[in-house]
Design a protein around this motif. Structure first.
Motif, PDB file in Angstrom:
ATOM      1  N   GLU A  53       0.835  -1.203   0.000  1.00 16.46           N
ATOM      2  CA  GLU A  53       0.000   0.000   0.000  1.00 16.46           C
ATOM      3  C   GLU A  53       0.873   1.257   0.000  1.00 16.46           C
ATOM      4  OE1 GLU A  53      -3.437   2.053   2.792  1.00 16.46           O
ATOM      5  OE2 GLU A  53      -2.758   0.031   3.206  1.00 16.46           O
ATOM      6  N   VAL A  54       0.544   2.186  -0.880  1.00 14.62           N
ATOM      7  CA  VAL A  54       1.274   3.449  -0.968  1.00 14.62           C
ATOM      8  C   VAL A  54       0.254   4.571  -1.107  1.00 14.62           C
ATOM      9  CG1 VAL A  54       2.904   4.808  -2.328  1.00 14.62           C
ATOM     10  CG2 VAL A  54       3.237   2.354  -2.094  1.00 14.62           C
ATOM     11  N   ARG A  55       0.438   5.618  -0.321  1.00 12.72           N
ATOM     12  CA  ARG A  55      -0.423   6.801  -0.409  1.00 12.72           C
ATOM     13  C   ARG A  55       0.333   7.888  -1.147  1.00 12.72           C
ATOM     14  NH1 ARG A  55      -5.212   5.774   0.885  1.00 12.72           N
ATOM     15  NH2 ARG A  55      -5.476   4.306   2.546  1.00 12.72           N
ATOM     16  N   HIS A  56      -0.286   8.459  -2.142  1.00  6.05           N
ATOM     17  CA  HIS A  56       0.322   9.563  -2.875  1.00  6.05           C
ATOM     18  C   HIS A  56      -0.134  10.905  -2.331  1.00  6.05           C
ATOM     19  CE1 HIS A  56       2.004   6.797  -5.745  1.00  6.05           C
ATOM     20  NE2 HIS A  56       0.813   6.205  -5.843  1.00  6.05           N
ATOM     21  N   ARG A  57      -1.180  10.848  -1.523  1.00  9.68           N
ATOM     22  CA  ARG A  57      -1.736  12.055  -0.914  1.00  9.68           C
ATOM     23  C   ARG A  57      -2.130  11.707   0.509  1.00  9.68           C
ATOM     24  NH1 ARG A  57      -6.579  14.567  -0.203  1.00  9.68           N
ATOM     25  NH2 ARG A  57      -6.617  16.797  -0.498  1.00  9.68           N
ATOM     26  N   TYR A  58      -1.786  12.583   1.454  1.00  8.10           N
ATOM     27  CA  TYR A  58      -2.117  12.332   2.847  1.00  8.10           C
ATOM     28  C   TYR A  58      -3.629  12.462   3.033  1.00  8.10           C
ATOM     29  CZ  TYR A  58      -1.423  12.218   7.866  1.00  8.10           C
ATOM     30  OH  TYR A  58      -1.445  11.847   9.181  1.00  8.10           O
ATOM     31  N   PRO A  59      -4.259  11.572   3.812  1.00 11.47           N
ATOM     32  CA  PRO A  59      -5.709  11.623   3.989  1.00 11.47           C
ATOM     33  C   PRO A  59      -6.167  12.893   4.712  1.00 11.47           C
ATOM     34  CG  PRO A  59      -4.761   9.679   5.071  1.00 11.47           C
ATOM     35  CD  PRO A  59      -3.651  10.426   4.486  1.00 11.47           C
ATOM     36  N   ASP A  60      -7.386  13.303   4.441  1.00  6.06           N
ATOM     37  CA  ASP A  60      -7.959  14.485   5.086  1.00  6.06           C
ATOM     38  C   ASP A  60      -8.494  14.172   6.482  1.00  6.06           C
ATOM     39  OD1 ASP A  60      -7.471  15.968   2.814  1.00  6.06           O
ATOM     40  OD2 ASP A  60      -9.433  15.529   1.946  1.00  6.06           O
ATOM     41  N   ARG A  61      -8.769  12.901   6.746  1.00  6.15           N
ATOM     42  CA  ARG A  61      -9.294  12.473   8.041  1.00  6.15           C
ATOM     43  C   ARG A  61      -8.710  11.091   8.335  1.00  6.15           C
ATOM     44  NH1 ARG A  61     -12.372  11.458   3.977  1.00  6.15           N
ATOM     45  NH2 ARG A  61     -13.639   9.591   3.798  1.00  6.15           N
ATOM     46  N   TRP A  62      -8.956  10.617   9.562  1.00  8.93           N
ATOM     47  CA  TRP A  62      -8.443   9.298   9.934  1.00  8.93           C
ATOM     48  C   TRP A  62      -9.136   8.215   9.108  1.00  8.93           C
ATOM     49  CZ3 TRP A  62     -10.448   4.770  11.940  1.00  8.93           C
ATOM     50  CH2 TRP A  62      -9.510   3.850  12.388  1.00  8.93           C
ATOM     51  N   ILE A  63      -8.348   7.270   8.631  1.00 10.47           N
ATOM     52  CA  ILE A  63      -8.883   6.133   7.880  1.00 10.47           C
ATOM     53  C   ILE A  63      -8.335   4.846   8.504  1.00 10.47           C
ATOM     54  CG2 ILE A  63      -9.270   7.374   5.720  1.00 10.47           C
ATOM     55  CD1 ILE A  63      -6.600   6.310   4.733  1.00 10.47           C
ATOM     56  N   PRO A  64      -9.062   3.742   8.430  1.00  8.99           N
ATOM     57  CA  PRO A  64      -8.622   2.506   9.087  1.00  8.99           C
ATOM     58  C   PRO A  64      -7.252   1.997   8.623  1.00  8.99           C
ATOM     59  CG  PRO A  64     -10.934   2.326   8.536  1.00  8.99           C
ATOM     60  CD  PRO A  64     -10.440   3.609   7.919  1.00  8.99           C
ATOM     61  N   SER A  65      -6.887   2.199   7.375  1.00  5.10           N
ATOM     62  CA  SER A  65      -5.604   1.667   6.917  1.00  5.10           C
ATOM     63  C   SER A  65      -4.419   2.373   7.565  1.00  5.10           C
ATOM     64  CB  SER A  65      -5.495   1.742   5.399  1.00  5.10           C
ATOM     65  OG  SER A  65      -5.363   3.063   4.965  1.00  5.10           O
ATOM     66  N   MET A  66      -4.671   3.458   8.279  1.00  9.56           N
ATOM     67  CA  MET A  66      -3.581   4.110   9.010  1.00  9.56           C
ATOM     68  C   MET A  66      -3.063   3.211  10.136  1.00  9.56           C
ATOM     69  SD  MET A  66      -4.951   7.970   9.337  1.00  9.56           S
ATOM     70  CE  MET A  66      -3.645   9.122   8.996  1.00  9.56           C
ATOM     71  N   LEU A  67      -3.870   2.246  10.552  1.00 10.22           N
ATOM     72  CA  LEU A  67      -3.452   1.339  11.618  1.00 10.22           C
ATOM     73  C   LEU A  67      -2.359   0.380  11.155  1.00 10.22           C
ATOM     74  CD1 LEU A  67      -6.947   0.465  13.084  1.00 10.22           C
ATOM     75  CD2 LEU A  67      -5.201   1.869  14.162  1.00 10.22           C
ATOM     76  N   TRP A  68      -2.380  -0.039   9.887  1.00  8.44           N
ATOM     77  CA  TRP A  68      -1.429  -1.048   9.447  1.00  8.44           C
ATOM     78  C   TRP A  68      -0.475  -0.575   8.349  1.00  8.44           C
ATOM     79  CZ3 TRP A  68      -6.775  -1.952   8.760  1.00  8.44           C
ATOM     80  CH2 TRP A  68      -7.234  -1.747   7.468  1.00  8.44           C
ATOM     81  N   ILE A  93      -2.305  13.718  11.416  1.00  7.95           N
ATOM     82  CA  ILE A  93      -3.348  12.925  12.063  1.00  7.95           C
ATOM     83  C   ILE A  93      -2.667  11.694  12.651  1.00  7.95           C
ATOM     84  CG2 ILE A  93      -5.473  11.617  11.718  1.00  7.95           C
ATOM     85  CD1 ILE A  93      -5.929  13.402   9.221  1.00  7.95           C
ATOM     86  N   GLU A  94      -2.886  11.455  13.930  1.00  6.89           N
ATOM     87  CA  GLU A  94      -2.280  10.284  14.569  1.00  6.89           C
ATOM     88  C   GLU A  94      -2.830   9.008  13.947  1.00  6.89           C
ATOM     89  OE1 GLU A  94       0.183   9.718  16.761  1.00  6.89           O
ATOM     90  OE2 GLU A  94       0.573  11.858  16.579  1.00  6.89           O
ATOM     91  N   TRP A 100      -8.833   4.150  20.159  1.00  5.18           N
ATOM     92  CA  TRP A 100      -8.546   2.786  19.692  1.00  5.18           C
ATOM     93  C   TRP A 100      -8.171   1.914  20.884  1.00  5.18           C
ATOM     94  CZ3 TRP A 100      -9.812   0.305  15.572  1.00  5.18           C
ATOM     95  CH2 TRP A 100      -9.189  -0.899  15.258  1.00  5.18           C
ATOM     96  N   PRO A 101      -8.852   0.769  21.091  1.00 10.98           N
ATOM     97  CA  PRO A 101      -8.622  -0.037  22.299  1.00 10.98           C
ATOM     98  C   PRO A 101      -7.320  -0.844  22.298  1.00 10.98           C
ATOM     99  CG  PRO A 101     -10.279  -1.069  20.928  1.00 10.98           C
ATOM    100  CD  PRO A 101      -9.947   0.253  20.285  1.00 10.98           C
ATOM    101  N   PHE A 102      -6.715  -1.117  21.139  1.00 10.59           N
ATOM    102  CA  PHE A 102      -5.553  -1.992  21.062  1.00 10.59           C
ATOM    103  C   PHE A 102      -4.284  -1.200  20.783  1.00 10.59           C
ATOM    104  CE2 PHE A 102      -9.244  -4.255  19.283  1.00 10.59           C
ATOM    105  CZ  PHE A 102      -9.455  -5.149  20.318  1.00 10.59           C
ATOM    106  N   LYS A 103      -3.910  -0.321  21.690  1.00  9.49           N
ATOM    107  CA  LYS A 103      -2.701   0.477  21.490  1.00  9.49           C
ATOM    108  C   LYS A 103      -1.474  -0.356  21.807  1.00  9.49           C
ATOM    109  CE  LYS A 103      -4.447   5.050  21.998  1.00  9.49           C
ATOM    110  NZ  LYS A 103      -3.835   6.292  21.777  1.00  9.49           N
ATOM    111  N   LYS A 104      -0.363   0.020  21.190  1.00 13.15           N
ATOM    112  CA  LYS A 104       0.893  -0.689  21.440  1.00 13.15           C
ATOM    113  C   LYS A 104       1.455  -0.301  22.779  1.00 13.15           C
ATOM    114  CE  LYS A 104       2.160  -1.299  16.674  1.00 13.15           C
ATOM    115  NZ  LYS A 104       3.094  -1.034  15.618  1.00 13.15           N
TER     116      LYS A 104
END
Length: 104
Positions: A53-68, A93-94, A100-104
């Motif tokens: 997965e590669v992002r060419h543009r940073y998301p405007d809001r939090w998205i689930p794929s930011m987790l992995w 955006i963090e 999120w319940p499963f933090k490292k």
């Protein structure tokens, strides 16, 4: 109204629902085998997709794929994104939100 009895069929035929006639002897076992196969293939596809997965543009809001996605957790990528966002006047955006319940 029957159309006759069951006729001889090839014994080597395997099907999900248990055989040639729809009277499944092994339906539960076949369901488990099929489910494990589907889960395995899904896990392999997800793993491949997440690694590439590669992002060419940073998301405007939090998205689930930011987790992995690696680019949101790799320090070099984070630095690059933060610099890019500073030029655009946007905020970082963090990837793992506070709720999120499963933090490292």
């Amino acid at each position: 109204m029957g159309g006759g009895g069951k006729y001889p069929y090839p014994k080597w035929v395997w099907s999900y629902y248990g055989g040639w006639w729809p009277a499944p002897k092994n339906a539960a076992t076949n369901t488990i085998i099929t489910g494990v196969g589907i889960l395995g293939l899904t896990a392999l596809a997800f793993n491949f997709s997440a690694k590439h997965e590669v992002r060419h543009r940073y998301p405007d809001r939090w998205i689930p794929s930011m987790l992995w996605a690696r680019e949101f957790h790799d320090p070099a990528s984070q630095k690059m994104w933060k610099e890019q966002l500073a030029k655009e006047g946007r905020e970082w955006i963090e990837p793992i939100p506070d709720w999120w319940p499963f933090k490292k």
